[in-house]
Design a protein around this motif. Structure first.
Motif, PDB file in Angstrom:
ATOM      1  N   TRP A  70      -4.431   1.740   2.819  1.00 54.45           N
ATOM      2  CA  TRP A  70      -4.808   0.548   3.592  1.00 54.45           C
ATOM      3  C   TRP A  70      -6.218   0.709   4.151  1.00 54.45           C
ATOM      4  O   TRP A  70      -7.041  -0.198   4.066  1.00 54.45           O
ATOM      5  CB  TRP A  70      -3.787   0.364   4.714  1.00 54.45           C
ATOM      6  CG  TRP A  70      -3.998  -0.805   5.607  1.00 54.45           C
ATOM      7  CD1 TRP A  70      -3.619  -2.094   5.382  1.00 54.45           C
ATOM      8  CD2 TRP A  70      -4.594  -0.799   6.918  1.00 54.45           C
ATOM      9  NE1 TRP A  70      -3.943  -2.885   6.463  1.00 54.45           N
ATOM     10  CE2 TRP A  70      -4.539  -2.115   7.424  1.00 54.45           C
ATOM     11  CE3 TRP A  70      -5.162   0.196   7.714  1.00 54.45           C
ATOM     12  CZ2 TRP A  70      -5.043  -2.463   8.677  1.00 54.45           C
ATOM     13  CZ3 TRP A  70      -5.667  -0.144   8.965  1.00 54.45           C
ATOM     14  CH2 TRP A  70      -5.601  -1.467   9.429  1.00 54.45           C
ATOM     15  N   GLU A  71      -6.507   1.880   4.701  1.00 51.02           N
ATOM     16  CA  GLU A  71      -7.846   2.169   5.235  1.00 51.02           C
ATOM     17  C   GLU A  71      -8.908   2.055   4.144  1.00 51.02           C
ATOM     18  O   GLU A  71      -9.995   1.512   4.356  1.00 51.02           O
ATOM     19  CB  GLU A  71      -7.883   3.576   5.834  1.00 51.02           C
ATOM     20  CG  GLU A  71      -7.045   3.757   7.082  1.00 51.02           C
ATOM     21  CD  GLU A  71      -7.745   3.272   8.329  1.00 51.02           C
ATOM     22  OE1 GLU A  71      -8.881   2.777   8.220  1.00 51.02           O
ATOM     23  OE2 GLU A  71      -7.137   3.379   9.414  1.00 51.02           O
ATOM     24  N   TYR A  88       0.115  -6.321   5.615  1.00 53.61           N
ATOM     25  CA  TYR A  88       0.605  -4.938   5.725  1.00 53.61           C
ATOM     26  C   TYR A  88       0.587  -4.476   7.178  1.00 53.61           C
ATOM     27  O   TYR A  88       1.577  -3.933   7.688  1.00 53.61           O
ATOM     28  CB  TYR A  88      -0.249  -4.009   4.865  1.00 53.61           C
ATOM     29  CG  TYR A  88       0.127  -2.542   4.987  1.00 53.61           C
ATOM     30  CD1 TYR A  88       1.133  -1.998   4.192  1.00 53.61           C
ATOM     31  CD2 TYR A  88      -0.527  -1.701   5.892  1.00 53.61           C
ATOM     32  CE1 TYR A  88       1.486  -0.651   4.295  1.00 53.61           C
ATOM     33  CE2 TYR A  88      -0.181  -0.362   6.006  1.00 53.61           C
ATOM     34  CZ  TYR A  88       0.817   0.151   5.206  1.00 53.61           C
ATOM     35  OH  TYR A  88       1.156   1.492   5.317  1.00 53.61           O
ATOM     36  N   ALA A  89      -0.539  -4.698   7.852  1.00 56.43           N
ATOM     37  CA  ALA A  89      -0.651  -4.264   9.243  1.00 56.43           C
ATOM     38  C   ALA A  89       0.349  -4.996  10.129  1.00 56.43           C
ATOM     39  O   ALA A  89       0.967  -4.392  11.021  1.00 56.43           O
ATOM     40  CB  ALA A  89      -2.067  -4.493   9.749  1.00 56.43           C
ATOM     41  N   GLU A 110      -4.145  -4.401  15.572  1.00 57.31           N
ATOM     42  CA  GLU A 110      -5.364  -4.757  16.295  1.00 57.31           C
ATOM     43  C   GLU A 110      -6.568  -4.771  15.367  1.00 57.31           C
ATOM     44  O   GLU A 110      -7.388  -5.697  15.398  1.00 57.31           O
ATOM     45  CB  GLU A 110      -5.578  -3.760  17.432  1.00 57.31           C
ATOM     46  CG  GLU A 110      -6.892  -3.928  18.186  1.00 57.31           C
ATOM     47  CD  GLU A 110      -7.001  -5.239  18.925  1.00 57.31           C
ATOM     48  OE1 GLU A 110      -8.131  -5.714  19.122  1.00 57.31           O
ATOM     49  OE2 GLU A 110      -5.946  -5.797  19.286  1.00 57.31           O
ATOM     50  N   ARG A 111      -6.683  -3.760  14.520  1.00 58.50           N
ATOM     51  CA  ARG A 111      -7.816  -3.696  13.595  1.00 58.50           C
ATOM     52  C   ARG A 111      -7.775  -4.839  12.583  1.00 58.50           C
ATOM     53  O   ARG A 111      -8.815  -5.411  12.234  1.00 58.50           O
ATOM     54  CB  ARG A 111      -7.807  -2.355  12.863  1.00 58.50           C
ATOM     55  CG  ARG A 111      -8.225  -1.187  13.731  1.00 58.50           C
ATOM     56  CD  ARG A 111      -8.394   0.069  12.908  1.00 58.50           C
ATOM     57  NE  ARG A 111      -9.387  -0.109  11.864  1.00 58.50           N
ATOM     58  CZ  ARG A 111      -9.465   0.652  10.777  1.00 58.50           C
ATOM     59  NH1 ARG A 111      -8.599   1.633  10.605  1.00 58.50           N
ATOM     60  NH2 ARG A 111     -10.403   0.445   9.877  1.00 58.50           N
ATOM     61  N   ALA A 112      -6.584  -5.157  12.103  1.00 57.26           N
ATOM     62  CA  ALA A 112      -6.465  -6.239  11.137  1.00 57.26           C
ATOM     63  C   ALA A 112      -6.861  -7.572  11.763  1.00 57.26           C
ATOM     64  O   ALA A 112      -7.544  -8.387  11.134  1.00 57.26           O
ATOM     65  CB  ALA A 112      -5.035  -6.304  10.598  1.00 57.26           C
ATOM     66  N   TYR A 135       0.862  -1.186   0.000  1.00 55.55           N
ATOM     67  CA  TYR A 135       0.000   0.000   0.000  1.00 55.55           C
ATOM     68  C   TYR A 135       0.897   1.233   0.000  1.00 55.55           C
ATOM     69  O   TYR A 135       1.949   1.233   0.655  1.00 55.55           O
ATOM     70  CB  TYR A 135      -0.904   0.047   1.246  1.00 55.55           C
ATOM     71  CG  TYR A 135      -1.927  -1.054   1.304  1.00 55.55           C
ATOM     72  CD1 TYR A 135      -3.057  -1.031   0.495  1.00 55.55           C
ATOM     73  CD2 TYR A 135      -1.753  -2.134   2.169  1.00 55.55           C
ATOM     74  CE1 TYR A 135      -3.985  -2.059   0.546  1.00 55.55           C
ATOM     75  CE2 TYR A 135      -2.675  -3.151   2.221  1.00 55.55           C
ATOM     76  CZ  TYR A 135      -3.793  -3.117   1.400  1.00 55.55           C
ATOM     77  OH  TYR A 135      -4.708  -4.140   1.439  1.00 55.55           O
ATOM     78  N   ALA A 136       0.463   2.251  -0.699  1.00 54.01           N
ATOM     79  CA  ALA A 136       1.260   3.477  -0.770  1.00 54.01           C
ATOM     80  C   ALA A 136       1.430   4.101   0.610  1.00 54.01           C
ATOM     81  O   ALA A 136       2.480   4.647   0.933  1.00 54.01           O
ATOM     82  CB  ALA A 136       0.614   4.473  -1.729  1.00 54.01           C
ATOM     83  N   ASP A 137       0.385   4.007   1.434  1.00 55.93           N
ATOM     84  CA  ASP A 137       0.434   4.567   2.784  1.00 55.93           C
ATOM     85  C   ASP A 137      -0.727   3.996   3.596  1.00 55.93           C
ATOM     86  O   ASP A 137      -1.519   3.188   3.091  1.00 55.93           O
ATOM     87  CB  ASP A 137       0.376   6.106   2.753  1.00 55.93           C
ATOM     88  CG  ASP A 137      -0.776   6.633   1.908  1.00 55.93           C
ATOM     89  OD1 ASP A 137      -1.835   5.949   1.849  1.00 55.93           O
ATOM     90  OD2 ASP A 137      -0.649   7.709   1.317  1.00 55.93           O
ATOM     91  N   ASP A 138      -0.833   4.428   4.838  1.00 57.28           N
ATOM     92  CA  ASP A 138      -1.894   3.918   5.715  1.00 57.28           C
ATOM     93  C   ASP A 138      -3.284   4.294   5.205  1.00 57.28           C
ATOM     94  O   ASP A 138      -4.250   3.552   5.417  1.00 57.28           O
ATOM     95  CB  ASP A 138      -1.712   4.461   7.136  1.00 57.28           C
ATOM     96  CG  ASP A 138      -0.476   3.883   7.821  1.00 57.28           C
ATOM     97  OD1 ASP A 138       0.132   2.940   7.262  1.00 57.28           O
ATOM     98  OD2 ASP A 138      -0.129   4.378   8.914  1.00 57.28           O
TER      99      ASP A 138
END
Length: 221
Positions: free
Chosen positions: A31-32, A79-80, A98-100, A25-28
């Protein structure tokens, strides 16, 4: 103890020796965005419950849908996980991990109906569908393995509960990881040259195999 013998912080490591996660992913924010896309697909996957016995194409659709969701899920999870592993003391990385983990439990619960429902289809019917539907033959080995596990697969409701329960049972491991990787400061020993060096997980793995017995003993203790 010199700077070179102290365990460096993540922000002290030269960039060329750190992971580059931009191919994932280019950035967070990217990912979101992918999480939002995956969550939007879950209702359509859940809507397939009760359809798998309708024929070979219905079964194939369910299996392909599961594959696609899990492929996207593990991209998000990897990624996470690597984001967290790169600096276990970073609160942002901890939150992503945690979210992942929670997302894995949710997706697993949403797809938990598939295996129990497949097992309601007679083996002879599955074999007939495999002969008649070439695209389904990709899953022939997986279907055979699932049939062999029939006694160990519970109902869709129970499998869904077990999948959601993973969100709770992973907590002890994650707490241990945070303690040993970020919160606890490991002691120092003298290396083969008699220089003071701070231990870490990576250094332990190297020093426990030292040719110097004293170094191995001190490292272990």
């Amino acid at each position: 103890m010199t700077e070179g013998q102290r365990v460096p912080r993540r922000d002290e490591i030269p960039r060329e020796y750190t992971w580059n996660l931009t191919p994932v992913y280019a950035d967070d924010a990217a990912w979101e965005a992918h999480i939002a896309q995956l969550e939007a697909l879950l209702p359509s996957a859940s809507a397939l419950q009760g359809t798998l016995t309708n024929g070979a194409e219905a079964l194939l659709t369910a299996l392909q849908t599961r594959d696609e969701l899990e492929k996207q899920l593990w991209q998000i999870y990897i990624y996470a996980g690597r984001r967290y592993d790169s600096d276990t003391g970073d609160s942002t990385g901890q939150a992503l991990g945690e979210r992942a983990g929670s997302l894995v439990a949710r997706v697993s619960a949403a797809l938990a109906f598939i295996e129990p429902e497949i097992l309601t289809i007679p083996d002879a019917q599955i074999a007939e569908w495999l002969r008649a539907t070439p695209a389904l033959q990709t899953y022939e080995y997986a279907l055979q393995r699932l049939a062999a596990q029939r006694e160990h697969i519970r109902s869709a409701e129970i499998e869904g509960i077990l999948a959601e329960f993973n969100d709770i049972t992973r907590a002890p491991g994650e707490i241990y990881e945070a303690l040993t990787s970020a919160d606890l400061a490991f002691p120092s020993i003298e290396d083969e040259q008699g220089q003071t060096i701070q231990l870490s997980h990576a250094r332990y793995g190297r020093l426990i195999e030292s040719q110097d017995r004293r170094v191995r003993r001190d490292t272990f203790k």
